[in-house]
Design a protein around this motif. Sequence first.
Motif, PDB file in Angstrom:
ATOM      1  N   THR A  64       0.946  -1.361   0.567  1.00 20.49           N
ATOM      2  CA  THR A  64       0.077  -0.155   0.091  1.00 20.49           C
ATOM      3  C   THR A  64       0.998   1.277  -0.123  1.00 20.49           C
ATOM      4  OG1 THR A  64      -2.084  -0.716   1.770  1.00 20.49           O
ATOM      5  CG2 THR A  64      -1.626   1.227   1.355  1.00 20.49           C
TER       6      THR A  64
ATOM      7  N   GLN B  11      -7.744  -0.357  -0.624  1.00 16.27           N
ATOM      8  CA  GLN B  11      -8.201  -1.553   0.158  1.00 16.27           C
ATOM      9  C   GLN B  11      -9.240  -1.542   0.891  1.00 16.27           C
ATOM     10  OE1 GLN B  11      -4.034  -2.341   2.241  1.00 16.27           O
ATOM     11  NE2 GLN B  11      -5.205  -4.257   3.011  1.00 16.27           N
TER      12      GLN B  11
ATOM     13  N   ASP C 219      -5.436  -2.200  -4.999  1.00 22.88           N
ATOM     14  CA  ASP C 219      -5.341  -2.699  -3.709  1.00 22.88           C
ATOM     15  C   ASP C 219      -7.059  -3.955  -3.083  1.00 22.88           C
ATOM     16  OD1 ASP C 219      -4.231  -3.451  -1.782  1.00 22.88           O
ATOM     17  OD2 ASP C 219      -3.998  -0.898  -0.840  1.00 22.88           O
ATOM     18  N   GLU C 220      -5.897  -5.019  -3.497  1.00 24.02           N
ATOM     19  CA  GLU C 220      -7.257  -6.049  -2.933  1.00 24.02           C
ATOM     20  C   GLU C 220      -8.378  -5.750  -3.638  1.00 24.02           C
ATOM     21  OE1 GLU C 220      -6.237  -7.181   1.031  1.00 24.02           O
ATOM     22  OE2 GLU C 220      -4.561  -6.324   0.524  1.00 24.02           O
TER      23      GLU C 220
HETATM   24 MG   LIG Z   1      -2.390  -2.773   2.572  1.00 25.30          MG
END
Ligand SMILES: [Mg+2]
Lengths: 388, 251
Positions: free
Chosen positions: B49, B93, B177-178
Amino acid sequence: MITDRLLGRSGAVFLAIVLAVAVLVPLSNLALPAGSALRVPDYMMPLLGKYLCYALLALSVDLVWGYAGILSLGHGAFFALGGYAMGMYLMRQIGARGVYGNPVLPDFMVFLNYKELPWFWQGFDHFPFAALMVLAAPGLLAFVFGWFAFRSRVTGVYLSIITQAMTYALLLAFFRNDMGFGGNNGLTDFKDILGFPVQAQGTRAALFFLSAVALAGGFLLCRAVVTSKLGKVLVAIRDAESRTRFIGYRVETYKLFVWTLSAMLAGVAGALYVPQVGIINPSEFAPASSIETVIWVAVGGRGTLAGAALGAVVVNAGKTWFTGVFPEVWLFALGLLFVLVTLLLPKGILGTAAEWWTGRRRPAVRDLDDEDGVARPVDARGAPVPAE
Amino acid sequence: MQTTTTPALLYLDAVSVVFDGFRALNNLSLMIGPTEMRAIIGPNGAGKTTMMDVITGKTRPTAGQATFEGGRHDLTTLDEATIAQLGIGRKFQTPTVFEMHTVEDNLRLALKADRRTFPTLFARRSAAERERIDALLERIRLTDSRRRRAAELSHGQKQWLEIGMLLAQEPKLLLVDEPAAGMTDQETADTADLLREIARTRAVVVVEHDMVFVRDLGVKVTCLHEGTVLAEGSLDQVSANERVVEVYLGR
Ligand SMILES: [Mg+2]
Ligand SMILES: Nc1ncnc2c1ncn2[C@@H]1O[C@H](COP(=O)(O)OP(=O)(O)OP(=O)(O)O)[C@@H](O)[C@H]1O
């Protein structure tokens, strides 16, 4: 329709009421015979006019607080600057009719041994110049303040605190005699405005009418801003500032725009207020006045515009009554009111009423289009209200 | 038409980020081509991140270079809004959409358009804009929810709305992100499909812990550990790396 979108549900009602009041109050005062029960008494008209100016001030606070999430505890400064600009014009209109009869200098300057008019008083004998300053003085202060504050990304409580500091600094400055604004007595003993005697009933009626028109115009302007795409960006900033940056909006310029616009609206409110109350002094800069304004907005409904104006009128009517009957308890009553509203009516009078109304009318499907511009669920504490 | 030599779209060169003495990124170098899709894996706290924070201007690197479009833009000197306008979009995220706005308005705000204050104030809704929004809604399967407030969406729907907002910006590079976190298996597979489709025309960098998802993507993988690249290559090559097994896969 475009007007539907601009006005919204409660907006049309609000505007109709304001315009009706604009006409009916002065008409009843001027046209009805003195004993008539329907006549608005002479003392009442400037009082009601004052409420309208407060309503416009509340509108300007709601624009930044309700929609952009900027909790200003210093809007009284912009209101007061607009008021001083008007007050300076009114002082120049006194001419040689002051107690000292000086044709150039206002009384307080003669008293303080001024030899000539300070440079920053030049031009204020012309109304158009003064009117320009009503917008320019608060606008410039807001622009400079906002430029530094928003650029350095000061937000939340810290921003609120520095807005308090700003108005407090101005309070101290305007208290000083050598500032050239009349010190703690401020500016008063006005005679004429545009050639009309300020105290005359006809002038008061006209000022009342103009205050109502300014409120209606301010409301339309705010609605135009909040229903535009920019208005949606403001709400996005309020709810998720950094997300808004990451999709490419330069948050600080958006805040600066709405902040400066709001300050100019507050300045107009101050300018209309001064000839109706007949005085402007540094107490308008007091931090407590700015906090009171925020309470009006919270009571009426943050993020509803019309509610903010309503809150200003309701709370001030209450204040007038209270200070007449039990003057000592007013501040406690105001504090209690704020606590009660925060706890029981977090969306304010109008926010709660609107919710109740939508819930009743359309229990299942919700078409959000006609609610455009109402910055929905966010309570006075600033917490977005989760969906049911 | 693209010509022969395609310079890197994104280039990170020996980037380090130090927080109070702690090295979140340590001499990280990475190169992403114009229509490349890359998966980034690595244990918690590896700096994935933080790397995205550096690319999007949220965090300034303590040392190193970050450039975009063959070195034309130095990302370490630009602010978030400018970087977004250059064509770098980001999905966080934890899904962050504008909860108080409708699904449609979320997309409208993200649509590629003039971002300056006054043009935004006077922006009118156009038929072209409407068509683009309709197409996006179709693609992220939220057509039926267009008028709903984003706050009312399920977690998976919010993830998709956020991807839709990314697409609306028409970025050259997407940082995701994810995206599969908290999704059902079916949603995860659909998300992989969507990302593969997006990567046909633009560069995508995906951070993900879900190995099934990464295998689904079928792209080059970079494994980060303690702020540096531990291994790079196909998923099979990377998973065969002893160090990767030791610090990440084998846990
Ligand atoms: Mg992260
Ligand atoms: N602003 C910050 N201040 C101090 N430390 C930070 C900051 N941001 C991140 N870190 C630290 O840097 C390290 C890397 O964090 P990062 O969020 O990049 O990891 P990650 O690879 O994304 O992990 P995860 O898989 O859990 O999302 C972590 O140890 C984190 O605690």
